[in-house]
Design an enzyme around this catalytic site. Structure first.
Site, PDB file in Angstrom:
ATOM      1  N   CYS A   1      -6.296   3.901  -3.596  1.00 43.45           N
ATOM      2  CA  CYS A   1      -6.511   2.607  -2.918  1.00 43.45           C
ATOM      3  C   CYS A   1      -7.606   1.710  -3.475  1.00 43.45           C
ATOM      4  O   CYS A   1      -7.347   0.651  -4.026  1.00 43.45           O
ATOM      5  CB  CYS A   1      -6.787   2.857  -1.435  1.00 43.45           C
ATOM      6  SG  CYS A   1      -5.425   3.628  -0.555  1.00 43.45           S
TER       7      CYS A   1
ATOM      8  N   ASP B   1      -0.120  -1.036  -4.838  1.00 41.68           N
ATOM      9  CA  ASP B   1      -1.385  -0.489  -5.341  1.00 41.68           C
ATOM     10  C   ASP B   1      -1.225   0.844  -6.056  1.00 41.68           C
ATOM     11  O   ASP B   1      -2.048   1.218  -6.884  1.00 41.68           O
ATOM     12  CB  ASP B   1      -2.430  -0.376  -4.229  1.00 41.68           C
ATOM     13  CG  ASP B   1      -2.095   0.682  -3.178  1.00 41.68           C
ATOM     14  OD1 ASP B   1      -0.919   1.076  -3.068  1.00 41.68           O
ATOM     15  OD2 ASP B   1      -3.016   1.096  -2.454  1.00 41.68           O
ATOM     16  N   ASN B   2      -0.181   1.592  -5.730  1.00 42.39           N
ATOM     17  CA  ASN B   2       0.105   2.869  -6.395  1.00 42.39           C
ATOM     18  C   ASN B   2       1.438   3.380  -5.870  1.00 42.39           C
ATOM     19  O   ASN B   2       2.088   2.743  -5.036  1.00 42.39           O
ATOM     20  CB  ASN B   2      -1.000   3.902  -6.179  1.00 42.39           C
ATOM     21  CG  ASN B   2      -1.473   4.046  -4.739  1.00 42.39           C
ATOM     22  OD1 ASN B   2      -2.603   3.683  -4.393  1.00 42.39           O
ATOM     23  ND2 ASN B   2      -0.603   4.561  -3.878  1.00 42.39           N
TER      24      ASN B   2
ATOM     25  N   HIS C   1       1.416   2.631   3.751  1.00 44.33           N
ATOM     26  CA  HIS C   1       0.444   3.717   3.874  1.00 44.33           C
ATOM     27  C   HIS C   1       0.563   4.320   5.276  1.00 44.33           C
ATOM     28  O   HIS C   1       0.659   3.596   6.263  1.00 44.33           O
ATOM     29  CB  HIS C   1      -0.958   3.138   3.660  1.00 44.33           C
ATOM     30  CG  HIS C   1      -2.048   4.143   3.501  1.00 44.33           C
ATOM     31  ND1 HIS C   1      -2.441   4.987   4.515  1.00 44.33           N
ATOM     32  CD2 HIS C   1      -2.858   4.419   2.435  1.00 44.33           C
ATOM     33  CE1 HIS C   1      -3.442   5.738   4.088  1.00 44.33           C
ATOM     34  NE2 HIS C   1      -3.711   5.422   2.830  1.00 44.33           N
TER      35      HIS C   1
ATOM     36  N   HIS D   1     -10.617  -2.971   1.533  1.00 43.07           N
ATOM     37  CA  HIS D   1     -10.963  -1.655   0.981  1.00 43.07           C
ATOM     38  C   HIS D   1     -11.831  -1.704  -0.273  1.00 43.07           C
ATOM     39  O   HIS D   1     -11.698  -0.858  -1.165  1.00 43.07           O
ATOM     40  CB  HIS D   1      -9.703  -0.825   0.714  1.00 43.07           C
ATOM     41  CG  HIS D   1      -9.948   0.644   0.960  1.00 43.07           C
ATOM     42  ND1 HIS D   1      -8.961   1.593   0.917  1.00 43.07           N
ATOM     43  CD2 HIS D   1     -11.091   1.332   1.245  1.00 43.07           C
ATOM     44  CE1 HIS D   1      -9.454   2.785   1.173  1.00 43.07           C
ATOM     45  NE2 HIS D   1     -10.758   2.654   1.367  1.00 43.07           N
TER      46      HIS D   1
ATOM     47  N   SER E   1      -8.441   1.811   4.767  1.00 40.68           N
ATOM     48  CA  SER E   1      -7.098   2.313   5.036  1.00 40.68           C
ATOM     49  C   SER E   1      -6.858   2.565   6.524  1.00 40.68           C
ATOM     50  O   SER E   1      -7.772   2.947   7.263  1.00 40.68           O
ATOM     51  CB  SER E   1      -6.855   3.615   4.263  1.00 40.68           C
ATOM     52  OG  SER E   1      -6.845   3.386   2.882  1.00 40.68           O
TER      53      SER E   1
ATOM     54  N   LYS F   1       1.471   9.214  -5.642  1.00 39.39           N
ATOM     55  CA  LYS F   1       0.096   8.760  -5.445  1.00 39.39           C
ATOM     56  C   LYS F   1      -0.910   9.866  -5.768  1.00 39.39           C
ATOM     57  O   LYS F   1      -0.698  11.032  -5.473  1.00 39.39           O
ATOM     58  CB  LYS F   1      -0.076   8.338  -3.988  1.00 39.39           C
ATOM     59  CG  LYS F   1      -1.499   7.998  -3.581  1.00 39.39           C
ATOM     60  CD  LYS F   1      -1.563   7.609  -2.117  1.00 39.39           C
ATOM     61  CE  LYS F   1      -3.002   7.327  -1.683  1.00 39.39           C
ATOM     62  NZ  LYS F   1      -3.070   6.803  -0.304  1.00 39.39           N
TER      63      LYS F   1
ATOM     64  N   ASP G   1       0.842  -1.192   0.000  1.00 39.79           N
ATOM     65  CA  ASP G   1       0.000   0.000   0.000  1.00 39.79           C
ATOM     66  C   ASP G   1       0.881   1.247   0.000  1.00 39.79           C
ATOM     67  O   ASP G   1       1.597   1.508   0.975  1.00 39.79           O
ATOM     68  CB  ASP G   1      -0.904  -0.006   1.241  1.00 39.79           C
ATOM     69  CG  ASP G   1      -2.060   0.971   1.120  1.00 39.79           C
ATOM     70  OD1 ASP G   1      -1.964   1.901   0.307  1.00 39.79           O
ATOM     71  OD2 ASP G   1      -3.054   0.802   1.836  1.00 39.79           O
ATOM     72  N   ASP G   2       0.855   2.007  -1.088  1.00 38.50           N
ATOM     73  CA  ASP G   2       1.627   3.247  -1.243  1.00 38.50           C
ATOM     74  C   ASP G   2       3.141   3.012  -1.301  1.00 38.50           C
ATOM     75  O   ASP G   2       3.914   3.925  -0.984  1.00 38.50           O
ATOM     76  CB  ASP G   2       1.325   4.243  -0.108  1.00 38.50           C
ATOM     77  CG  ASP G   2      -0.076   4.824  -0.188  1.00 38.50           C
ATOM     78  OD1 ASP G   2      -0.838   4.421  -1.081  1.00 38.50           O
ATOM     79  OD2 ASP G   2      -0.408   5.678   0.656  1.00 38.50           O
TER      80      ASP G   2
ATOM     81  N   LYS H   1      -5.404  -5.639   4.162  1.00 36.25           N
ATOM     82  CA  LYS H   1      -6.354  -4.573   3.829  1.00 36.25           C
ATOM     83  C   LYS H   1      -7.242  -4.981   2.646  1.00 36.25           C
ATOM     84  O   LYS H   1      -6.737  -5.389   1.603  1.00 36.25           O
ATOM     85  CB  LYS H   1      -5.570  -3.299   3.497  1.00 36.25           C
ATOM     86  CG  LYS H   1      -6.416  -2.152   2.974  1.00 36.25           C
ATOM     87  CD  LYS H   1      -5.534  -0.961   2.653  1.00 36.25           C
ATOM     88  CE  LYS H   1      -6.310   0.133   1.952  1.00 36.25           C
ATOM     89  NZ  LYS H   1      -5.472   1.305   1.651  1.00 36.25           N
TER      90      LYS H   1
ATOM     91  N   ARG I   1      -7.382  -1.645  -6.055  1.00 33.85           N
ATOM     92  CA  ARG I   1      -7.682  -3.001  -5.553  1.00 33.85           C
ATOM     93  C   ARG I   1      -8.841  -3.644  -6.314  1.00 33.85           C
ATOM     94  O   ARG I   1      -8.836  -4.855  -6.570  1.00 33.85           O
ATOM     95  CB  ARG I   1      -7.979  -2.934  -4.054  1.00 33.85           C
ATOM     96  CG  ARG I   1      -6.743  -2.596  -3.261  1.00 33.85           C
ATOM     97  CD  ARG I   1      -7.014  -2.004  -1.880  1.00 33.85           C
ATOM     98  NE  ARG I   1      -5.808  -1.312  -1.473  1.00 33.85           N
ATOM     99  CZ  ARG I   1      -4.757  -1.906  -0.907  1.00 33.85           C
ATOM    100  NH1 ARG I   1      -4.815  -3.208  -0.643  1.00 33.85           N
ATOM    101  NH2 ARG I   1      -3.683  -1.235  -0.601  1.00 33.85           N
TER     102      ARG I   1
END
Length: 479
Positions: A73, A279-280, A227, A128, A151, A300, A33-34, A126, A77
């Protein structure tokens, strides 16, 4: 006695001539995540190392031109799980704890697809894609789930760990729940509670592998971090030369190492496909609590490469060549159809956007299964299109981190959302940081990319030109 010997021989011959049971590979998908393009030592990170992830790259394929489907996010996903651009299935942005929508039951997830072949399916981390029961993983193909429904910053706690007060933005959020299957197991109330998450997810993943070692399994391990807010267990705090973010990346690397070790100890090393990606890109305005875009522009929440180009490592011993680097254009939406091809499952009846990249995974890196890519953001804005190494960015208002002083120690700096982004053509082969607009030199390339954009608008729509797509589906709504 002769009859007995004859019968035994006949039985052996019959068994040897009968078709063998299909041996399906285990699938492990580790989703960060991030995490930015420059956050692994095999992608250029400095002052800390990620040896287990680097070993995965040395034993498999490292992708350098791999794009998240969207730089935020929930959208990212949704795309990963379904093989669709997220706006095709009605998911955009990051779903809030108050959102009334989530993934539609009519969509097919990777887990549901693999159920066709009898896979055990588990997610630890996670989700989301909606926090109400109808949207949770067990209603979308997973057998078991432990993790956060959204998140880890969506809680009533300030970035310094103090409880939010009525006059502060975070006060509106509910307490952060840790979900087990369909129910709240406990509440995450402090940064100390968050520091336990990486270890918890890892232990659950290891246990899942051990319990399902005799059957094919799909393990989805979407970590809640890096994240913000970031937190690390005592066993890694202060271990790096770069601070808390690097400590966390070392803990993530430990987590990958535990998964790899468990596979080897249980004889699963050679029949398991492992995919590691993000994810990004990084949330850059968080400064030393954010990652690195590896030199790509922005991060992001933007459709520049720093927002969507992410690391991707694929290891499948005996199938992936060792130490290969693949520069071909590919994306998270391509994972769904590739897994379908590998496992021989039926594809959904509805349209998906991913392409099969098994040829790349097998080392045929001269092939280019993906020719184009659409960069959508916000609700449904087509901000850029890609054709090979050419990228046309359309004029739009968006986020920018440039010329903004980042925050520090978990607090955010400014990242204005209404910066006017001009139309520009970039040759990413020569200009990967998207600095030089070459529209005037290559008008024929602009025309080709404009045609691709029109195809996207016809199909999926575009808020920037006030177009409605013909082939979009709705997200699920709370019943």
């Amino acid at each position: 006695m002769k009859k007995l010997i004859f019968c035994l021989l006949a039985l052996v011959i019959l068994q040897s001539s009968s078709p063998k049971k299909e041996q399906l590979p285990n699938i492990i998908l580790i989703f960060m995540d991030d995490m930015g393009y420059g956050d692994l030592s095999c992608y250029g990170a400095v002052n800390y190392r990620t040896p287990n992830i680097d070993r995965m790259a040395a034993e498999g394929i490292r992708f350098t031109n791999f794009l998240a489907a969207q730089a935020v996010c929930s959208a990212s996903r949704a795309a990963l799980m379904t093989g669709c651009y997220p706006n095709r299935i009605g998911i955009s942005g990051a779903l809030m704890p108050f959102s009334k929508n989530g993934i539609n039951s009519s969509e097919t997830t990777i887990a549901e697809m693999l159920k066709q072949k009898g896979y055990a399916t588990g997610i630890f981390g996670k989700w989301h894609l909606g926090y109400q029961k109808q949207f949770l993983p067990l209603q979308h193909g997973f057998d078991e789930y432990v993790g956060l429904p959204y998140s880890n910053d969506m809680w009533p706690v300030n970035f310094d760990g103090t409880p939010a007060q009525p006059n502060q933005n975070k006060y509106i959020y509910p307490v952060l729940p840790l979900i087990q299957n369909n129910d709240k197991k406990e509440e995450i109330k402090t940064l100390g509670d968050q520091a336990k998450l990486t270890t918890l997810y890892t232990e659950k993943a290891v246990d899942f592998i051990k319990r399902n070692k005799k059957n094919p399994f799909f393990l989805y391990l979407p970590h809640s971090m890096p994240h913000v807010p970031i937190a690390v267990s005592d066993k890694f705090k202060g271990k790096s030369k770069q601070g808390l973010y690097a400590d966390l990346m070392m803990e993530i690397d430990w987590s990958v190492g535990e998964v790899l070790k468990t596979l080897k100890e249980n004889g699963l090393d050679k029949n398991t496909l492992i995919i590691f990606t993000s994810d990004n890109g990084p949330w850059l305005n968080f400064g030393n609590h954010a990652g690195s875009s590896g030199g790509f522009r922005e991060g992001k929440g933007t459709s520049y490469e720093g927002g969507q180009r992410v690391p991707c490592i694929v290891r499948w011993k005996g199938t992936t060549p060792e130490g290969l680097v693949c520069n071909q254009l590919s994306s998270t939406i391509d994972i769904f159809p590739t897994i379908a091809r590998i496992c021989g499952t039926e594809m959904p009846n509805h349209k998906i956007d991913g392409v099969d990249i098994l040829s790349l995974i097998k080392g045929n890196i001269e092939e280019s299964p993906r020719k184009t890519f659409y960069y959508y953001y916000r609700k449904n804005a087509l901000e850029a299109v890609r054709m090979g190494n050419w990228k046309l960015v359309f004029a739009h208002k968006g986020r920018s981190y440039m010329n903004q002083l980042p925050g520090n120690d978990g607090f955010a700096g400014k990242a204005p959302e209404d910066i006017l982004i001009p139309m520009a053509l970039y040759d990413l082969r020569r200009d990967p940081s998207e600095q030089y607009d070459v529209q005037s030199i290559y008008p024929e390339i602009v025309a080709q990319l404009q045609k691709i954009a029109e195809e996207a608008r016809e199909d999926l729509g575009d808020d920037l030109t006030e177009r409605n797509g013909k082939n979009v589906r709705a997200s699920g709504l709370v019943e």
